[in-house]
Design an enzyme around this catalytic site. Structure first.
Site, mmCIF file in Angstrom:
data_model
loop_
_atom_site.group_PDB
_atom_site.id
_atom_site.type_symbol
_atom_site.label_atom_id
_atom_site.label_comp_id
_atom_site.label_asym_id
_atom_site.label_seq_id
_atom_site.Cartn_x
_atom_site.Cartn_y
_atom_site.Cartn_z
ATOM 1 N N GLU A 69 -1.405 -5.791 8.821
ATOM 2 C CA GLU A 69 -0.628 -5.101 9.846
ATOM 3 C C GLU A 69 -1.312 -5.261 11.198
ATOM 4 O O GLU A 69 -2.518 -5.060 11.314
ATOM 5 C CB GLU A 69 -0.500 -3.612 9.518
ATOM 6 C CG GLU A 69 0.299 -3.324 8.264
ATOM 7 C CD GLU A 69 0.507 -1.837 8.033
ATOM 8 O OE1 GLU A 69 0.134 -1.031 8.913
ATOM 9 O OE2 GLU A 69 1.058 -1.475 6.973
ATOM 10 N N ASP A 93 -0.865 -6.300 0.059
ATOM 11 C CA ASP A 93 -1.372 -5.662 1.274
ATOM 12 C C ASP A 93 -2.886 -5.535 1.260
ATOM 13 O O ASP A 93 -3.475 -5.100 0.255
ATOM 14 C CB ASP A 93 -0.809 -4.236 1.395
ATOM 15 C CG ASP A 93 0.532 -4.169 2.085
ATOM 16 O OD1 ASP A 93 0.844 -5.062 2.886
ATOM 17 O OD2 ASP A 93 1.276 -3.206 1.824
ATOM 18 N N GLU A 110 9.414 -4.262 10.622
ATOM 19 C CA GLU A 110 9.864 -2.979 10.094
ATOM 20 C C GLU A 110 10.342 -2.066 11.216
ATOM 21 O O GLU A 110 9.627 -1.842 12.200
ATOM 22 C CB GLU A 110 8.747 -2.278 9.311
ATOM 23 C CG GLU A 110 9.184 -0.936 8.744
ATOM 24 C CD GLU A 110 8.184 -0.330 7.774
ATOM 25 O OE1 GLU A 110 8.438 0.799 7.296
ATOM 26 O OE2 GLU A 110 7.155 -0.969 7.486
ATOM 27 N N ASP A 126 0.826 -1.201 0.000
ATOM 28 C CA ASP A 126 0.000 0.000 0.000
ATOM 29 C C ASP A 126 0.868 1.262 0.000
ATOM 30 O O ASP A 126 0.347 2.385 -0.085
ATOM 31 C CB ASP A 126 -0.996 -0.001 1.155
ATOM 32 C CG ASP A 126 -0.356 -0.142 2.524
ATOM 33 O OD1 ASP A 126 0.889 -0.131 2.605
ATOM 34 O OD2 ASP A 126 -1.098 -0.265 3.519
ATOM 35 N N SER A 127 2.186 1.064 -0.003
ATOM 36 C CA SER A 127 3.124 2.159 -0.252
ATOM 37 C C SER A 127 2.851 2.816 -1.596
ATOM 38 O O SER A 127 3.302 3.947 -1.850
ATOM 39 C CB SER A 127 4.568 1.640 -0.226
ATOM 40 O OG SER A 127 4.714 0.507 -1.064
ATOM 41 N N LYS A 142 -1.066 -9.700 3.104
ATOM 42 C CA LYS A 142 -0.343 -9.082 4.225
ATOM 43 C C LYS A 142 -1.269 -8.208 5.056
ATOM 44 O O LYS A 142 -2.035 -7.413 4.513
ATOM 45 C CB LYS A 142 0.862 -8.274 3.740
ATOM 46 C CG LYS A 142 1.718 -7.738 4.907
ATOM 47 C CD LYS A 142 3.105 -7.300 4.444
ATOM 48 C CE LYS A 142 3.126 -5.930 3.835
ATOM 49 N NZ LYS A 142 2.749 -4.854 4.800
#
Length: 266
Positions: free
Chosen positions: A112, A82, A179, A43-44, A110
């Site tokens: 978070e 993501d 991270e 999602d960057s 993925k």
């Protein structure tokens, strides 16, 4: 074709593996030639492709679109995608959104978070959807953290991160991403869990490394994070090409010359 079984064998054999973000077919084709082991449709893309100041505006449809673009040109890498901000708050929407990304071409989803994800991780695993859980600095929680800050410093924070890692792996997570955590903590997590661990700003002892493609090509705007290395202008990239940069990254991670101490936190 790289699979989860491939990555598990790499971990068992002590072979380091690579991951890069990718958002379209052309760069996926270049990464294919460089034999990059895993590709992350991150999602960057909200920041490096769409021009937002964070990842928060990215939608599931955005992620599915870019995942499909990458999947069309990929022959070699395991594709991780993501689930974006607020797309997995409830189990029903998490399941629907995970299905959309898997049908677009992802091999792994993925997420978070920490131990609060355990139920979702288990349900997805039972449904044939492997998950990668992202711990440490999780960009979707930047407003909770109060900025992009190192995570896991101090005994209590380190213990919580390690406990979260163990919990999600026990729940069925297939991969972890760490991270911006201290290298010593990342090493402890990697040695404790039996699934592959991918690091970014987490030292050299994780099983794999990931960088944002634009960063490792020297295209980062503003302050460059200390864990980034410019592989495009590196003198070892004798072709001075993007494909050469990807190949050099693959060789550097596999051979253990990246990351170094200057790329990690204590």
């Amino acid at each position: 074709m790289t699979t989860l079984a491939t990555l598990n064998k790499f971990k068992k054999d002590g072979v380091k593996f690579t991951c890069l973000t990718c958002y379209d077919a052309m760069f996926a084709r270049m990464m294919d030639k460089a034999l990059i082991d895993t590709i992350l449709i991150g999602d960057s893309l909200g920041m490096v492709v769409q021009g937002h100041t964070s990842t928060l505006p990215v939608t599931v449809n955005d992620m599915a679109y870019h995942t499909a673009n990458v999947a069309r040109s990929n022959q070699h890498a395991l594709i991780i995608a993501d689930l974006p901000f607020m797309s997995y708050v409830t189990l029903p929407e998490a399941i629907v959104n995970s299905r959309q990304l898997m049908q677009a071409g992802a091999h792994v989803i993925k997420l978070e978070g920490g131990s609060e994800l355990c139920e979702l991780v288990t349900i997805l695993a039972q449904a044939g959807t492997p998950t990668c859980v992202h711990l440490g600095l999780t960009p979707q929680s930047v407003n909770v953290f109060g900025g992009y800050k190192i995570q896991g410093r101090g005994d209590s924070a380190a213990a919580k991160l390690l406990a979260d890692a163990q919990a999600v792996v026990a729940a069925g997570a297939a991969l972890l991403v760490l991270e911006c955590v201290p290298a010593e903590l990342a090493k402890a997590v990697t040695e404790t869990v039996d699934v592959p661990v991918i690091g970014i700003g987490a030292g050299a002892d994780t099983d794999g490394q990931v960088l944002v493609m634009h960063d490792m090509l020297g295209m980062a705007h503003g302050r460059v994070p200390r864990f980034v290395h410019d592989f495009l202008t590196d003198e070892r990239n004798t072709t001075h090409s993007i494909e050469g940069a990807f190949a050099l990254y693959q060789q550097s991670v596999r051979g253990g010359s990246f990351p170094t101490e200057q790329h990690q936190f204590s």
